[in-house]
Design an enzyme around this catalytic site. Structure first.
Site, PDB file in Angstrom:
ATOM      1  N   CYS A 172       0.835  -1.205   0.000  1.00  0.00           N
ATOM      2  CA  CYS A 172       0.000   0.000   0.000  1.00  0.00           C
ATOM      3  C   CYS A 172       0.868   1.252   0.000  1.00  0.00           C
ATOM      4  O   CYS A 172       1.045   1.914   1.026  1.00  0.00           O
ATOM      5  CB  CYS A 172      -0.956   0.022   1.183  1.00  0.00           C
ATOM      6  N   CYS A 352      -5.004   2.408  -5.506  1.00  0.00           N
ATOM      7  CA  CYS A 352      -4.608   2.959  -4.220  1.00  0.00           C
ATOM      8  C   CYS A 352      -5.684   3.930  -3.771  1.00  0.00           C
ATOM      9  O   CYS A 352      -5.811   5.018  -4.334  1.00  0.00           O
ATOM     10  CB  CYS A 352      -3.263   3.668  -4.348  1.00  0.00           C
TER      11      CYS A 352
END
Length: 409
Positions: A172, A352
């Site tokens: 991430c 994202c």
């Protein structure tokens, strides 16, 4: 669900048709898809009894979710008919087609799926391992620290807050800056933002590698008054003195900066045993597993596939990437098992969810070529939106638990 046998008493004799290493999102998703396709004799190697939905840890650190809501028992997510071996993998011999397990046993396989994730290298930054969890240092990258992030944010009324991003690939990639925006938004709402210096340390030449979203994030950071240090990295921490060393790689200078809050993201790499295995990509200094970027098949061992954070793929390591990779691995593994050439292809899709405030989010979706690949083409995802925040907070978790992990999505 199949009941878990006590550790050390699992059935490991014989050669197993498919061995999956890793019981995170990647390993469980592929196992579920293979079971839905009728594959039997699947063995999953995973030592942990907890399964975490890690994308919510940023919101835990931002005071918008509880840590408890991100955890379920590992046994509850393992697909019916999959054998669970609760041990650590310690090595792979792809020539003999065996996996070395903790306890001294070997597990033989016909086909192997590598999905053990990556490791957090706290010790790679001098002083970080000793300081994290203490000395006003926290990190949303570990469940034991994420709630502490929120306590530190709530308790801060003045001083210097530093948010770091390592120079390695990481899971991430937007998380290091998302928590900075959540903190800044909280401080602004409580009318103390003008008394807090916020430093965001980014190793790259831009906040985000896709220009369309980078421009928006530059405006977000500027709106909060965040001091962005590009091409920079945290290289040392002194918890007792509450100081961090920031190195500017553009000119080689080092600056020691006192802090009152440090959200530190550690460097990350493949697990040490993966680095030492023949499956590691020689081109990866961090030991990630070699894989064809489209088929996800190992280039030297066609019976081996890799996906998720451990795979050396030129895309961001996210749960959304796993969601697209899992059907490719499952489908191509079925092709190989049936003597066919793999037909499924992964285009590098990743996404994202970039939270920019307590109730606003950008959804950045793109492929290997950094070309935007929107799931919702009629929605302007280059703008921070409340509906996208609601999507992340309330829609994606049940989709993950009931869709992705079950092989339905």
């Amino acid at each position: 669900m199949v009941a878990s046998p006590p550790p050390g008493n699992e059935t490991i004799a014989g050669r197993h048709r498919v061995v999956v290493i890793g019981g995170g999102s990647a390993g469980i998703s592929v196992s579920a898809r293979l079971r839905r396709a009728g594959v039997t004799d699947i063995t999953l190697v995973e030592p942990s009894d907890s399964h975490w939905y890690q994308p919510l840890w940023t919101l835990v650190g931002g005071g918008q979710a509880t840590l408890r809501s991100t955890r379920r028992a590992e046994a509850s997510v393992i697909p019916d008919g999959v054998r669970w071996i609760r041990r650590h993998a310690l090595g792979v011999d792809p020539e003999a087609r065996t996996v070395q397990l903790s306890g001294g046993d070997e597990l033989a396989y016909e086909h192997l799926v590598m999905a053990p994730g990556l490791q957090l290298d706290w010790g790679a930054v001098p002083g970080l391992a000793e300081a994290v969890g203490h000395d006003r240092v926290s990190s949303n990258y570990a469940p034991e620290y994420a709630p502490r992030t929120w306590e530190l944010i709530k308790g801060m009324r003045s001083g210097t807050a530093i948010f770091t991003h390592p120079a390695t690939p990481l899971k991430c990639g937007g998380a290091p800056q998302k928590i900075a925006y959540l903190a800044a938004d909280y401080w602004r709402r409580h009318k103390v933002l003008d008394r807090i210096r916020i430093i965001l340390v980014i190793p790259d030449t831009a906040l985000f590698k896709v220009p369309e979203w980078n421009h928006t994030l530059e405006r977000v950071a500027d709106g909060y008054g965040i001091e962005v240090r590009l091409r920079s990295e945290m290289t040392a921490v002194d918890g007792e003195r509450r100081e961090v060393v920031l190195t500017d790689h553009a000119n080689g200078t080092r600056e020691t900066v006192p802090y009152d809050l440090l959200h530190a993201v550690p460097p990350q790499s493949a697990p040490d045993w993966v680095k030492a295995s023949p499956l590691a990509d020689p081109a990866s200094p961090l030991g990630f597993v070699a894989a064809d970027k489209h088929t996800l098949q190992h280039p030297r061992y066609p019976e081996v596939f890799a996906l998720g954070d451990v795979a050396n793929l030129p895309t961001s390591k996210t749960g959304a990437a796993v969601r697209k990779q899992a059907p490719v691995v499952a489908g191509n593994l079925l092709d190989v098992m049936n003597g066919r050439t793999p037909t499924r292809r992964y285009d590098g899709y990743t996404s994202c969810p970039l939270v920019t405030a307590r109730d606003r989010m950008l959804l950045a979706e793109f492929d290997y070529d950094l070309k935007p690949s929107p799931t919702f083409p009629l929605i302007d995802t280059f703008k921070a939106r409340r509906d996208m925040w609601v999507f992340k907070r309330y829609v994606l978790p049940p989709v993950y638990w009931h869709g992705m992990l079950t092989g339905r999505l």
